[in-house]
Design a protein around this motif. Structure first.
Motif, mmCIF file in Angstrom:
data_model
loop_
_atom_site.group_PDB
_atom_site.id
_atom_site.type_symbol
_atom_site.label_atom_id
_atom_site.label_comp_id
_atom_site.label_asym_id
_atom_site.label_seq_id
_atom_site.Cartn_x
_atom_site.Cartn_y
_atom_site.Cartn_z
ATOM 1 N N ASP A 11 0.874 -1.163 -0.186
ATOM 2 C CA ASP A 11 -0.030 -0.003 0.108
ATOM 3 C C ASP A 11 0.762 1.271 0.029
ATOM 4 O O ASP A 11 1.330 1.498 1.084
ATOM 5 C CB ASP A 11 -0.893 0.020 1.101
ATOM 6 C CG ASP A 11 -1.898 1.133 1.217
ATOM 7 O OD1 ASP A 11 -2.063 2.034 0.184
ATOM 8 O OD2 ASP A 11 -2.643 1.255 2.163
ATOM 9 N N SER A 13 -0.106 4.319 -0.539
ATOM 10 C CA SER A 13 -0.820 5.739 -0.290
ATOM 11 C C SER A 13 -0.373 6.256 0.763
ATOM 12 O O SER A 13 -0.581 7.550 1.038
ATOM 13 C CB SER A 13 -2.445 5.128 -0.245
ATOM 14 O OG SER A 13 -2.620 4.386 0.883
ATOM 15 N N ARG A 14 0.274 5.577 1.675
ATOM 16 C CA ARG A 14 0.815 6.242 3.188
ATOM 17 C C ARG A 14 2.205 6.870 2.922
ATOM 18 O O ARG A 14 2.588 7.102 4.021
ATOM 19 C CB ARG A 14 0.527 5.455 4.220
ATOM 20 C CG ARG A 14 -1.040 4.733 4.247
ATOM 21 C CD ARG A 14 -1.262 4.000 5.470
ATOM 22 N NE ARG A 14 -2.646 3.685 5.727
ATOM 23 C CZ ARG A 14 -3.153 2.999 6.592
ATOM 24 N NH1 ARG A 14 -2.315 2.438 7.451
ATOM 25 N NH2 ARG A 14 -4.663 2.712 6.495
ATOM 26 N N ALA A 15 2.879 6.375 1.903
ATOM 27 C CA ALA A 15 4.265 6.555 1.980
ATOM 28 C C ALA A 15 4.590 6.926 0.407
ATOM 29 O O ALA A 15 3.869 6.813 -0.545
ATOM 30 C CB ALA A 15 5.319 5.499 2.348
ATOM 31 N N LYS A 16 5.842 7.394 0.294
ATOM 32 C CA LYS A 16 6.165 7.763 -1.211
ATOM 33 C C LYS A 16 6.788 6.580 -1.798
ATOM 34 O O LYS A 16 7.123 5.518 -1.237
ATOM 35 C CB LYS A 16 7.539 8.671 -1.168
ATOM 36 C CG LYS A 16 7.121 10.150 -0.475
ATOM 37 C CD LYS A 16 8.376 11.099 -0.699
ATOM 38 C CE LYS A 16 8.360 12.366 -0.240
ATOM 39 N NZ LYS A 16 9.451 13.253 -0.181
#
Length: 1126
Positions: A11, A13-16
Motif C-alpha cells: 500500500d 498511499s501512506r508513503a512515497k
C-alpha cells in the motif's frame, strides 16, 4: 501478504512510492524443500519536466543541412518522441526531413518553406500518460546565394565506420542519415552475407534498418550507402551479437527417484559471453549445504547415485553472464511410492467395428510402474497382435472387432506394489446404408422416390437427415421425408440437384447421394443403370502362391465403371461363402492375385458404377494350392488362474485360411519363471485353452503356444507370461494411524502387508471411514460410511472432504485380484474447527427514514463454535456504484441488529458472515431502501451554487425529492434562450402558458431581433486565445491533437463537457451568468446556451425533440424562458 497466496500487496498511499523501489525475491518453503523466484525489480515510472533553456533561433541559408535537437528528459521508461506544430499537427517527414532514433529532427537540405517558429518536440510518457513539450524552435531560411549542389555526406553516424552491439532476441536498429543536394537516397547491404528477408524492414524512408529477433547469424558488417547524382558515400557498421543466458534443452526438470536409483539433473544453457553456472540447494549455495555422498556436482550437471530416502530437496540452477541470468527450481523427490492408476475407474470406451480403439492407463509411482493389460479372465497379458502397448500405458487395438468387446484390466506394478483399474470396451456395429438412393431422370410434373435403407447397431440411436446440394431441404410440402425414403411429388425444374441421405449415430455416420435430373415431358429420358456383370474370366500364370486373373467388362449403361471387386470362394473350408479379396480401378481388366496354401479357390468379379454394383460374373475355374506348414502361431497367449491352484493357458486359434494344411493342432508349453526348470509340453487340438492343475498359489509362469499341422510346425513362438491363481490376503495392515492436516483433510499411514501374505496381485488398499457425529452440541449423530480405494502399494494416503469439528472412525484393508483381506483395528480421530458456512437467511425488516432492522439465522454448517458475526454495508446510487463500506462486529448470540443514522431514500447493500476461531466464512448479501422523508419542504432543492473552472462552470445542488429527471436553464450574454427536453409534463405549466400567451409573442419578436443582430457567443475566439496545448485532447492513432471547427452553427462548442456525476463545468470565459432552474445534467448548445437534459426514461423524448436545437427560438422556447423568471 495476501492470505493463502504468495502475493505481496504494498500500500503506497501512506508513503512515497520511491521508498518501495528495490529488488524483491519470493521464497516458498515446506517440509520438502525451498524454492526461490527470480528477482523482481520495482521502479516508479517517472515523467520529468523539460529543463528550462533558452533556444536561439536557427538562421541558415537555403540548401544547407540542419539538425534540430530534442534532448528529452530521461524518463522511466524512455518517452516516445514526436514533432508537431503549435496547431498540434504532426510535422510532415520525407526523404529530406526525418526524425532520428534519438528524437532529433534532421534536414538533408532546407528549403524556404521550412521557415517557421513552431518546431515543437513532444515527449509522451506511456506509464504516467503525460506529454511534455519542449519550447518551440524558430527556423529562418534565407535565400540561396548560389547553386549549392553537393555530393552526400553522413550526418550520423560519423566517420567511415562504427560498431553496434545488440542482444540476442532483441531488435537491431541501425540508422544512416545523410545530407546533400539533391536529397540523397539510402540503401543497405550486408557485407558478410544476405539480409534476413523475413525479419528485416526499412523505416524512416530507408534511413533505418531494423532486424527483429536478432540472432548470432546477424553479426557481421553492414554497409549503408548514400547516393545522389553527384556521388555516393559509404559507412560500415560492425554488429556484434551478445546473448543473455538462454536454455539449450529447456530448464532443469523435476526428478522423481526411488531409493537406490541414479539419475542426473542437467542445467544446460548458452550465452555470449559463455555464462557461469552455480547451484544451490533449498536456497543455500550447494557448497554450503550438508554433504551428500550420493550427489556429485560437475559444472552444469548434478549426478545422483544410489539416492536414499530423506535426500529430497529443491535445487536452484543459476546461469549468468554480463547481460542477464536464468534461475530455475527443480524438485528432486526421492519417493518410495507404490503405483496408482490415474485413469478413471470403470471407464467405458465405445468404438465402431474396424476402427482404432485406444484405452488409457495413465499411472504414477516410484519407481515408475510397469503397465500390463489383461482381458476378461486374465489368462495372459495383452502384448501381441492385435494389441499394441504404448509407452504411456495406452493399449491400442488397431482394427477393433466385436470379439474385442469386454472388460479389460490395466495393472500398474513396481517393487512396492500393484494397482489395478478396470476398463470396458464396447465395439459397436457400424452404421451402413444397405440400399442407397439411385440416380433418377424424371419428367416435370411426375413424382420421384429416393430410397435409403440403413442398418445400425441396435444400442445406438440413429437420426436420418436429407440434404439437397449439401444444404437443407427446401421448405416445400411437395417434399415428403419418410423413415427410409424421400418422395418429391409434382417435380419442377428447381428440384434438380444432388440429394444426400445421412444417417447419424453418437459414434459414426454413413451417407449416400444420388442426382436428380429433371427433363421436359417431351424429352426422352436418358436411362442410367448398374453395369452388366464382367464376362470371360480367365486364369493364367499360375504359380505356387499367385495367379493372374483377366476379364471383359460388361455394358456400363451410361455410367462409367469406377472399380472392380474380386471375390473368392474356398470350396474346401467354406463352400458357398464368397469373401472379398481385392479391388482394382475401373480402367483395368486384369489383377495379380496372391494365394494361400491349402485353399480351393474359385473367383468372380463385380463391377461398380455411380448407380450400383453389377450382378456377379460367372465363377472362374477352380485353382488348388498345395498345403504347407503354418506361417504363424496363435496370438493372444495368456496365463491366469481361475482357482488358487491352477493355471489356465489360452490363445486365439488360427483360422482355416491360416492353417496352411490339414491336421491343425497346438503345442502348449509352460514352466515356472522363478525356477530353472524344463518346459512341460502337451498337444491340444480343437480347443483354444488348456488348464494346468495342482500349481502353487500365485506363481509366475512362462508360456508358449506353437501351431502344428501334418506338414510341419510353425515358427518358434514368442514367450508370454502369466500367473497361477490368487487367493484372499490373510493379513491386515499394521501400525495404522491418522495425522490431521487441517479441518477437512487427514492423512492415514500404515505399514505395507508383506507380499507373501497378499497371495496375489496387489491391487491396493481400501480405507473404510465414517463420520460418527459432529462435535457441536446441536448436531445429531451421523453414520456416513465411505470407502476410498488406493490402487498400488501405498503406505499413506489422504482422506479429503472431511467435515470440520466432527468425529471419524476408520480402518484399512489390503486387496488383490481375488478380494479384500481382514480389516485393521478401528481407530478414531476428531477434526478441528473450520470456517463456517454462510448464514442461512438475512431479512430486512422495519425500514424507516434513517434506520432499518436486519434479522438472520445462524449457518447450517457451523463447522465449529460461532464466535461472532461481521456486518458490512454500503450505499448504492442509481448508477449501481458502491459507496464507502461500514463494518460492524456483532456477538455470537445476536440474530438481529438495528442500524441507525442511515441516509433517507437510499438503497443499501448488506453483507453478513459468521466467524469461528479459524476465521470468517462466506457472506450472505441483501439489499434494502430506506423510506422517503415526506416531511421535507415542498421545494425539494436547496444549496444551489456554481463554481467557474478551466473547462466550464460547475453547477451543484441538494435534492431530496423522489424524482430522477432534472431541468436546468440559464442566460448567456443578454440573450435569453432555452432548450426544452420534456414539454408539458405538469398541469400547472399548461395553465401558465395560457395565462401569458401575449407575453410569449412579444418575447418571440425580441428573440428574432437579437438573433438577426448576430448575438452569438464568441467562444472560439476566446478558446483560441487561451489554448493550453498540454491539456488538449490527443488522438490515439497518431498522437495529434484535435482542432476547433469553424462551423460554429452546426457543432457543439469545444471544451463543453457533461461529467459523469451529473454536474456541468464552465470554460474560462467570464461571460456566463448565474444559472437558473432546478438542477440536472446539462450541456452547451451552438450559441452557448445551456440546455436541460433528462436522465432515465426522458432520454427517449430527448432524442425525438433534440434535433430542434439549431433552429430559431420557437414560441414554446420563449415561453419557457419567461417561465424561468416568473
Amino acid at each position: 501478504m495476501e492470505p493463502h497466496t504468495g502475493t505481496l500487496v504494498v500500500d503506497i498511499s501512506r508513503a512515497k512510492a520511491e521508498h518501495y523501489e528495490c529488488v524483491y525475491q519470493c521464497t516458498a518453503r515446506n517440509k520438502h524443500g525451498t524454492a526461490v523466484s527470480n528477482n523482481i525489480v520495482v521502479q516508479q515510472s517517472r515523467s520529468p519536466l523539460w529543463s528550462k533553456e533558452t533556444i536561439k533561433p536557427f538562421v541558415i541559408q537555403e540548401g544547407v543541412s540542419l539538425v534540430l535537437p530534442c534532448r528529452p528528459p530521461a524518463g522511466l521508461p524512455p518517452p516516445i518522441i514526436f514533432w508537431m506544430d503549435d496547431n498540434f499537427q504532426r510535422l510532415p517527414q520525407s526523404r529530406r526531413v526525418s526524425q532520428s532514433l534519438n528524437g532529433d529532427l534532421y534536414f538533408s537540405s532546407v528549403l524556404r518553406e521550412d521557415s517557421r517558429n513552431d518546431y515543437i518536440c513532444y515527449a509522451r510518457f506511456l506509464y504516467t500518460q503525460t506529454i511534455q513539450q519542449k519550447q518551440p524552435i524558430t527556423v529562418t531560411v534565407l535565400n540561396r546565394k548560389s547553386d549549392y549542389e553537393r555530393k552526400p555526406t553522413f550526418l550520423i553516424p560519423s566517420g567511415p565506420s562504427s560498431s553496434k552491439m545488440v542482444l540476442r532476441g532483441q531488435v537491431l536498429e541501425m540508422e544512416c542519415i545523410a545530407e546533400g543536394l539533391p536529397t540523397p537516397d539510402i540503401s543497405w547491404t550486408k557485407v558478410s552475407g544476405d539480409l534476413p528477408a523475413k525479419r528485416t524492414s526499412f523505416l524512416h524512408y530507408q534511413k533505418t534498418l531494423q532486424i527483429v529477433d536478432a540472432s548470432e547469424s546477424d553479426a557481421g558488417d553492414y554497409r549503408c550507402t548514400s547516393r545522389n547524382p553527384l556521388g555516393s558515400v559509404h559507412h560500415t557498421i560492425h554488429v556484434t551479437v551478445k546473448a543473455a543466458p538462454y536454455w539449450i534443452s529447456g530448464a532443469p526438470r523435476n526428478l522423481v527417484l526411488a531409493p537406490g536409483e541414479s539419475s542426473v539433473l542437467t542445467c544446460r544453457a548458452s550465452g555470449t559471453p559463455k555464462p557461469s553456472v552455480s547451484w544451490s540447494m533449498n536456497g543455500v549455495p550447494i557448497e554450503n549445504s550438508p554433504k551428500d555422498l550420493s550427489r556429485k556436482v560437475e559444472d552444469d550437471t548434478i549426478i545422483f547415485t544410489d539416492v536414499q530416502t530423506g535426500s529430497s530437496a529443491v535445487y536452484q540452477c543459476n546461469v549468468s553472464n554480463d547481460f542477464g541470468y536464468l534461475l530455475s527450481n527443480a524438485f528432486v523427490n526421492v519417493l518410495s511410492e507404490p503405483p496408482r492408476v490415474l485413469t478413471q475407474a470403470n471407464k467405458v470406451y465405445q468404438i465402431i467395428k474396424n476402427h482404432q480403439a485406444l484405452m488409457d492407463c495413465a499411472s504414477f509411482g516410484s519407481p515408475i510402474p510397469k503397465i500390463t493389460w489383461f482381458k476378461d479372465s486374465r489368462s495372459s497379458t495383452l502384448d501381441g497382435d492385435p494389441y499394441i502397448l504404448h509407452d504411456n500405458g495406452t493399449l491400442e487395438i488397431h482394427v477393433a472387432q466385436a470379439h474385442n468387446s469386454g472388460k479389460y484390466t490395466c495393472v500398474a506394478r513396481n517393487i512396492l506394489g500393484i494397482y489395478e483399474n478396470h476398463i470396458y470396451l464396447e465395439v459397436k456395429e457400424p452404421t451402413r446404408i444397405l440400399k442407397q438412393p439411385e440416380y433418377k431422370v424424371v419428367q416435370m410434373g411426375r413424382s420421384v422416390v429416393f430410397e435409403c435403407k440403413v442398418k445400425h447397431d441396435p444400442s445406438l440411436i440413429p437420426t436420418m437427415t436429407w440434404l439437397k446440394d449439401d444444404g437443407e431441404l427446401p421448405d416445400d410440402e411437395r417434399l415428403i421425408v419418410g423413415s427410409d425414403s424421400l418422395t418429391i411429388i409434382d417435380v419442377t425444374e428447381s428440384d434438380a440437384g444432388v440429394y444426400t441421405c445421412i444417417m447419424n449415430t453418437t459414434l459414426d455416420h454413413d451417407s449416400a447421394s444420388a442426382e436428380l435430373t429433371v427433363v421436359e415431358a417431351t424429352t426422352p429420358a436418358v436411362v442410367y443403370d448398374r453395369p452388366d456383370p464382367p464376362t470371360d474370366l480367365e486364369l493364367t500364370d499360375h504359380k505356387k502362391r499367385s495367379v493372374q486373373l483377366t476379364w471383359i467388362p460388361g455394358d456400363e449403361h451410361n455410367s462409367p465403371i469406377q472399380k472392380f471387386l474380386i471375390q473368392y470362394e474356398d470350396s474346401l473350408h467354406h463352400r458357398g461363402h464368397w469373401h472379398n479379396l481385392t479391388e482394382v480401378p475401373g480402367t483395368r481388366t486384369t489383377a495379380h492375385l496372391k494365394l494361400s496354401p491349402y485353399i480351393h479357390y474359385t473367383f468372380r468379379v463385380l463391377a461398380l458404377n455411380a448407380v450400383d454394383f453389377s450382378r456377379p460374373s460367372f465363377p472362374s475355374r477352380m485353382v488348388k494350392t498345395e498345403p504347407a506348414a503354418p506361417d504363424e502361431n496363435p496370438t493372444g497367449v495368456q496365463g491366469f488362474g481361475t482357482e488358487h491352484d491352477n493355471l489356465v493357458i489360452s490363445w486365439k486359434p488360427l483360422s482355416g485360411l491360416q492353417s496352411n494344411g490339414p491336421g491343425l493342432h497346438y503345442k502348449v508349453m509352460w514352466r515356472q519363471k522363478v525356477v530353472d526348470s524344463d518346459w512341460t509340453a502337451v498337444t491340444v487340438a480343437n480347443n483354444s485353452k488348456f488348464v494346468v492343475s495342482g500349481t502353487p498359489t500365485f506363481v509366475p509362469y512362462e508360456l508358449k503356444v506353437q501351431a502344428v499341422n501334418n506338414h510341419g510346425a510353425g515358427p518358434e513362438p514368442a514367450i508370454a507370461h502369466g500367473y497361477s491363481g490368487e487367493d484372499l490376503p490373510v493379513a491386515a495392515p499394521e501400525n495404522v494411524q491418522a495425522v490431521l492436516l487441517n479441518s477437512t483433510l487427514a492423512e492415514v499411514h500404515w505399514d505395507p502387508v508383506p507380499s507373501k501374505l497378499i497371495r496375489g496381485h496387489l491391487k491396493g488398499y481400501k480405507v473404510y471411514y465414517w463420520r460418527e457425529h459432529s462435535l457441536h452440541k446441536h448436531n445429531p449423530h451421523l453414520m456416513e460410511n465411505q470407502i476410498l480405494t488406493f490402487s498400488g502399494n501405498h503406505t499413506h494416503r489422504m482422506l479429503p472432504g472431511l467435515h470440520p469439528f466432527s468425529r471419524y472412525s476408520f480402518n484399512v484393508r489390503v486387496y488383490n485380484g481375488k478380494g479384500e483381506g481382514p480389516p485393521s483395528p478401528t481407530l478414531r480421530f476428531d477434526t478441528p474447527e473450520g470456517v463456517p458456512g454462510a448464514p442461512t437467511s438475512l431479512v430486512v425488516t422495519n425500514p424507516n427514514l434513517d434506520s432499518l432492522t436486519l434479522e438472520w439465522s445462524p449457518p447450517h454448517d457451523r463447522n465449529g463454535r460461532i464466535t461472532g458475526y461481521t456486518l458490512k454495508y454500503q450505499p448504492v446510487n442509481n448508477s449501481n456504484e458502491l459507496g464507502p463500506v461500514e463494518e460492524l462486529a456483532l456477538p455470537a448470540n445476536e440474530t438481529s441488529v438495528t442500524l441507525l443514522n442511515l441516509k433517507y431514500s437510499t438503497r443499501y447493500k448488506f453483507y453478513l458472515n459468521a466467524k469461528t476461531v479459524r476465521g470468517a466464512g462466506l457472506a450472505i448479501s441483501q439489499e434494502a431502501v430506506t423510506i422517503v422523508d415526506e416531511a421535507r419542504p415542498v421545494n425539494p432543492f436547496g444549496n444551489v451554487s456554481s463554481l467557474s473552472g478551466e473547462d466550464g462552470t460547475l453547477i451543484s445542488w441538494e435534492y431530496w425529492g423522489p424524482e430522477q429527471n432534472f431541468y436546468v436553464e440559464y442566460i448567456v450574454k443578454n440573450t435569453v434562450a432555452s432548450r426544452q427536453v420534456d414539454i408539458a409534463t405538469q398541469g400547472w405549466f399548461i395553465g401558465l402558458m395560457c395565462a401569458i400567451a401575449l407575453l410569449i409573442l412579444i418575447l418571440l419578436i425580441i428573440c428574432f431581433i437579437q438573433r438577426n443582430k448576430g448575438g452569438k457567443y464568441p467562444v472560439k475566439e476566446k478558446e483560441d486565445a487561451h489554448t493550453d496545448p498540454e491539456f488538449q485532447p490527443m488522438k490515439d492513432d497518431d498522437c495529434t491533437f484535435g482542432e476547433y471547427s469553424d462551423n460554429e452553427d452546426h457543432k457543439p462548442l469545444k471544451g463543453s463537457r457533461t461529467p459523469s456525476n451529473g454536474t456541468v463545468k464552465r470554460d474560462d470565459s467570464d461571460d456566463s451568468l448565474v444559472d437558473y432552474g432546478e438542477g440536472g445534467d446539462g450541456q452547451f448548445n451552438e450559441d452557448g446556451s445551456f440546455i436541460g437534459q433528462y436522465s432515465g426514461k426522458s432520454a427517449i423524448r430527448e432524442t425525438a425533440e433534440g434535433h430542434e436545437s439549431s433552429e430559431a427560438p420557437s414560441p414554446i422556447n420563449a415561453m419557457n424562458s419567461l417561465n424561468s423568471f416568473v
